[in-house]
Motif scaffolding. Structure first.
Motif, PDB file in Angstrom:
ATOM      1  N   GLY A 116       0.841  -1.202   0.000  1.00 27.06           N
ATOM      2  CA  GLY A 116       0.000   0.000   0.000  1.00 27.06           C
ATOM      3  C   GLY A 116       0.870   1.243   0.000  1.00 27.06           C
ATOM      4  N   SER A 117       0.265   2.398  -0.336  1.00 28.48           N
ATOM      5  CA  SER A 117       1.106   3.600  -0.360  1.00 28.48           C
ATOM      6  C   SER A 117       1.410   4.080   1.051  1.00 28.48           C
ATOM      7  CB  SER A 117       0.511   4.706  -1.223  1.00 28.48           C
ATOM      8  OG  SER A 117      -0.828   4.875  -0.983  1.00 28.48           O
ATOM      9  N   GLN A 118       0.692   3.584   2.041  1.00 36.89           N
ATOM     10  CA  GLN A 118       1.053   3.906   3.425  1.00 36.89           C
ATOM     11  C   GLN A 118       2.496   3.470   3.703  1.00 36.89           C
ATOM     12  OE1 GLN A 118      -0.927   5.716   5.313  1.00 36.89           O
ATOM     13  NE2 GLN A 118       0.545   5.767   6.980  1.00 36.89           N
ATOM     14  N   TYR A 120      -2.936  14.675   4.832  1.00 36.90           N
ATOM     15  CA  TYR A 120      -3.385  13.295   5.105  1.00 36.90           C
ATOM     16  C   TYR A 120      -2.947  12.887   6.512  1.00 36.90           C
ATOM     17  CZ  TYR A 120      -3.290   8.173   4.683  1.00 36.90           C
ATOM     18  OH  TYR A 120      -3.444   6.814   4.882  1.00 36.90           O
ATOM     19  N   TYR A 137       6.025  17.005   1.329  1.00 38.45           N
ATOM     20  CA  TYR A 137       5.032  15.945   1.081  1.00 38.45           C
ATOM     21  C   TYR A 137       3.783  16.596   0.502  1.00 38.45           C
ATOM     22  CZ  TYR A 137       1.303  12.577   2.036  1.00 38.45           C
ATOM     23  OH  TYR A 137       0.229  11.729   1.906  1.00 38.45           O
ATOM     24  N   VAL A 191       0.014  16.119  -1.870  1.00 34.57           N
ATOM     25  CA  VAL A 191      -1.039  15.286  -2.488  1.00 34.57           C
ATOM     26  C   VAL A 191      -1.756  16.209  -3.477  1.00 34.57           C
ATOM     27  CG1 VAL A 191      -3.010  13.750  -2.048  1.00 34.57           C
ATOM     28  CG2 VAL A 191      -1.266  14.058  -0.278  1.00 34.57           C
ATOM     29  N   ASN A 194      -6.482  14.636   0.089  1.00 28.98           N
ATOM     30  CA  ASN A 194      -7.155  14.134   1.277  1.00 28.98           C
ATOM     31  C   ASN A 194      -6.714  15.015   2.436  1.00 28.98           C
ATOM     32  OD1 ASN A 194      -8.228  12.684   3.355  1.00 28.98           O
ATOM     33  ND2 ASN A 194      -7.043  10.820   3.027  1.00 28.98           N
ATOM     34  N   ASP A 206       2.212  12.075  -3.535  1.00 33.24           N
ATOM     35  CA  ASP A 206       1.364  10.933  -3.164  1.00 33.24           C
ATOM     36  C   ASP A 206       0.044  11.057  -3.931  1.00 33.24           C
ATOM     37  OD1 ASP A 206       0.263   8.807  -1.811  1.00 33.24           O
ATOM     38  OD2 ASP A 206       0.082   9.834   0.113  1.00 33.24           O
ATOM     39  N   PRO A 210      -3.044   8.771  -4.573  1.00 32.24           N
ATOM     40  CA  PRO A 210      -3.949   7.613  -4.580  1.00 32.24           C
ATOM     41  C   PRO A 210      -5.259   7.843  -5.330  1.00 32.24           C
ATOM     42  CG  PRO A 210      -3.873   8.621  -2.383  1.00 32.24           C
ATOM     43  CD  PRO A 210      -2.967   9.429  -3.261  1.00 32.24           C
ATOM     44  N   TYR A 211      -5.614   9.113  -5.601  1.00 35.29           N
ATOM     45  CA  TYR A 211      -6.989   9.408  -6.056  1.00 35.29           C
ATOM     46  C   TYR A 211      -7.106   9.850  -7.493  1.00 35.29           C
ATOM     47  CZ  TYR A 211      -7.699   9.278  -1.063  1.00 35.29           C
ATOM     48  OH  TYR A 211      -7.732   8.856   0.241  1.00 35.29           O
ATOM     49  N   THR A 260      -1.239   3.700  -5.764  1.00 32.47           N
ATOM     50  CA  THR A 260      -1.765   2.532  -5.054  1.00 32.47           C
ATOM     51  C   THR A 260      -2.897   1.882  -5.848  1.00 32.47           C
ATOM     52  OG1 THR A 260      -2.813   1.811  -2.993  1.00 32.47           O
ATOM     53  CG2 THR A 260      -3.353   4.025  -3.743  1.00 32.47           C
ATOM     54  N   SER A 262      -5.280   0.584  -4.033  1.00 32.08           N
ATOM     55  CA  SER A 262      -6.309   0.520  -2.985  1.00 32.08           C
ATOM     56  C   SER A 262      -7.628   1.156  -3.400  1.00 32.08           C
ATOM     57  CB  SER A 262      -5.819   1.230  -1.719  1.00 32.08           C
ATOM     58  OG  SER A 262      -4.831   0.469  -1.087  1.00 32.08           O
ATOM     59  N   LYS A 263      -7.547   2.311  -4.070  1.00 32.67           N
ATOM     60  CA  LYS A 263      -8.790   3.052  -4.329  1.00 32.67           C
ATOM     61  C   LYS A 263      -9.445   2.622  -5.640  1.00 32.67           C
ATOM     62  CE  LYS A 263      -7.644   5.370  -0.646  1.00 32.67           C
ATOM     63  NZ  LYS A 263      -8.295   5.178   0.649  1.00 32.67           N
ATOM     64  N   ARG A 283      -3.518  -4.628  -0.142  1.00 34.07           N
ATOM     65  CA  ARG A 283      -2.368  -3.845   0.298  1.00 34.07           C
ATOM     66  C   ARG A 283      -1.261  -3.840  -0.766  1.00 34.07           C
ATOM     67  NH1 ARG A 283      -3.949  -0.831   1.886  1.00 34.07           N
ATOM     68  NH2 ARG A 283      -2.278  -0.022   3.160  1.00 34.07           N
TER      69      ARG A 283
HETATM   70  C1  LIG Z   1      -3.184  10.597   0.640  1.00 39.97           C
HETATM   71  C2  LIG Z   1      -3.146   9.153   0.984  1.00 39.97           C
HETATM   72  N1  LIG Z   1      -1.976   8.500   0.941  1.00 39.97           N
HETATM   73  C3  LIG Z   1      -1.896   7.197   1.229  1.00 39.97           C
HETATM   74  C4  LIG Z   1      -3.014   6.468   1.593  1.00 39.97           C
HETATM   75  C5  LIG Z   1      -2.835   5.018   1.938  1.00 39.97           C
HETATM   76  O1  LIG Z   1      -3.352   4.193   0.965  1.00 39.97           O
HETATM   77  P1  LIG Z   1      -3.000   2.660   0.834  1.00 39.97           P
HETATM   78  O2  LIG Z   1      -4.266   1.911   1.070  1.00 39.97           O
HETATM   79  O3  LIG Z   1      -2.472   2.480  -0.544  1.00 39.97           O
HETATM   80  O4  LIG Z   1      -1.946   2.330   1.852  1.00 39.97           O
HETATM   81  C6  LIG Z   1      -4.252   7.102   1.646  1.00 39.97           C
HETATM   82  C7  LIG Z   1      -5.446   6.344   2.058  1.00 39.97           C
HETATM   83  O5  LIG Z   1      -6.497   6.840   2.335  1.00 39.97           O
HETATM   84  C8  LIG Z   1      -4.323   8.476   1.339  1.00 39.97           C
HETATM   85  O6  LIG Z   1      -5.484   9.169   1.381  1.00 39.97           O
END
Ligand SMILES: Cc1ncc(COP(=O)(O)O)c(C=O)c1O
Length: 390
Positions: A93-95, A119, A160, A162, A167, A195, A197-198, A226, A228-229, A236
């Motif tokens: 995941g990007s986390q 975020y 950092y 986004v 978010n 970053d 993700p969206y 990622t 994930s979305k 993950r």
């Molecule tokens: C800006 C941002 N970065 C990273 C993540 C983490 O995403 P992932 O599920 O890929 O770990 C999120 C998840 O909501 C996010 O909003």
């Protein structure tokens, strides 16, 4: 007797993420949740009948599965970011990309330059590594580049950002803001962690959203995305790519963290991408989420028009609202959960020691239009009743 455990000093910086606690409370089926950034469960692709290759149960390379790394190169190429597959690391995941970057760059007391609000789980990681924050400006509106320059001149360790459907605010940088930001990062040679993700959840599709990383000439950069979305968050699987000088250290850090990202999920994503189903899947998500965004806009006008202001987001998963009369929105949370609705208070997204009151975030992807109408009617009553001490 005092505890014999001597926790590492850095643990004092690790706050529990309010999101996890709210999400746990929102799990009950009676609660309509606008709290997390969860995809619609009914739109998740199924893995039924899928058989992983026999080798997927064996240890694998720390960098990730070669086929998936190459597919990520192609995804990035379409965004305007040209890299080779040895510049791609598959992450949990990007986390995890945020965590690895923090380990890579942060010493205690270092400064991270970021948008405000930002975020909150990134703030959580940077705080664990005992970073300070400096505020590039509001992430809800156009940046003030005089302020950006002041912050970058002070030589933060990295920045950092986004930039696409942020978010929590949903804001997307214009083409001009992207190129100004790239110029400014280049001028002061400040590394960037971008970053995104969206970006695929784009309901207007009126702008190209070229990554800032792709426009840098001098400053080192890391860029992450990622699945994930736009696929399955439970897998993950995400990815980070970076300028060459970061890669050997990033891969060693990945090895030290977890050896490698789980191979079953990597194989599944890779096979899904090569099946050709992903573009139609994303198109469908965009259609469905646009409908939900529109439904939330209408219900917000009905219920919150008199007490709050917001901008309709052009992409991503969230509305970001500001109460006309600022109050600590955490004081509404318990009553909201009792009333069967969850939302995300805005205060933790600031986390700079100057928490701003009166903001809250609402997710619109996880609930269908009927649930959005019911949930916002419930939430309106909670806000009418006024704050409650916790
Ligand atoms: C800006 C941002 N970065 C990273 C993540 C983490 O995403 P992932 O599920 O890929 O770990 C999120 C998840 O909501 C996010 O909003």
């Amino acid at each position: 007797m005092s505890s014999p455990i001597r926790f590492a000093h850095r643990m004092t910086g690790l706050k529990s993420s309010p999101i996890r606690e709210i999400l746990a409370a929102a799990q009950q089926s009676s609660v309509i949740s606008f709290a997390g950034g969860l995809p619609a469960t009914e739109l998740l692709p199924t893995m039924e009948g899928w058989v992983p290759p026999a080798t997927a149960g064996q240890y694998g390379p720390s960098e990730g599965e070669p086929e998936l790394r190459q597919q990520v190169v192609e995804i990035l190429q379409k965004r305007g970011l040209t890299v080779t597959s040895d510049q791609v690391l598959i992450t949990a995941g990007s986390q995890q990309g945020i965590d690895l970057t923090a380990k890579l760059l942060l010493d205690p007391g270092d400064t991270v330059a970021l948008e405000s609000p930002s975020y909150l789980a990134a703030l959580q990681v940077f705080s664990l590594f005992q970073a300070n924050f400096s505020d590039l400006g509001s992430s809800a509106e156009q940046l003030n580049f005089a302020q950006v320059e002041r912050v970058l001149q002070a030589n933060p360790k990295f920045s950092y950002l986004v930039p696409t459907f942020q978010n929590p605010t949903g804001y997307a940088y214009s083409a001009d803001e992207r190129s100004q930001m790239a110029n400014m990062l280049d001028k002061y040679q400040i590394p960037l962690l971008e970053d995104e993700p969206y970006r695929e959840l784009d309901y207007a599709s009126d702008t190209a959203h070229v990554p800032i990383a792709a426009q840098l000439r001098q400053a080192p950069w890391l860029y992450q995305g990622t699945f994930s979305k736009v696929l399955l968050p439970g897998l993950r699987i995400g990815y980070i790519t970076a300028s060459q000088e970061f890669m050997p250290s990033l891969i060693r850090l990945k090895q030290a963290a977890d050896l490698h990202t789980q191979r079953m999920g990597q194989h599944w994503v890779s096979q899904w991408l090569s099946s050709g189903k992903q573009p139609a899947h994303v198109d469908n998500l965009v259609v469905q989420y646009r409908q939900r965004r529109n439904a939330m806009q209408i219900e917000l006008e009905r219920h919150f028009g008199a007490i709050a202001s917001w901008r309709e987001p052009k992409g991503g998963l969230f509305f970001w609202l500001k109460l006309h009369e600022p109050q600590d929105t955490r004081l509404f949370l318990k009553a909201a959960l009792e009333a069967g609705v969850a939302f995300m208070p805005g205060e933790p997204f600031f986390g700079h020691g100057d928490e701003k009151m009166g903001y809250f975030r609402l997710n619109f992807s996880h609930s269908d239009p009927a649930q959005i109408a019911t949930g916002l009617a419930r939430l309106k009553k909670v806000f009418e009743q006024g704050p409650r001490s916790i």
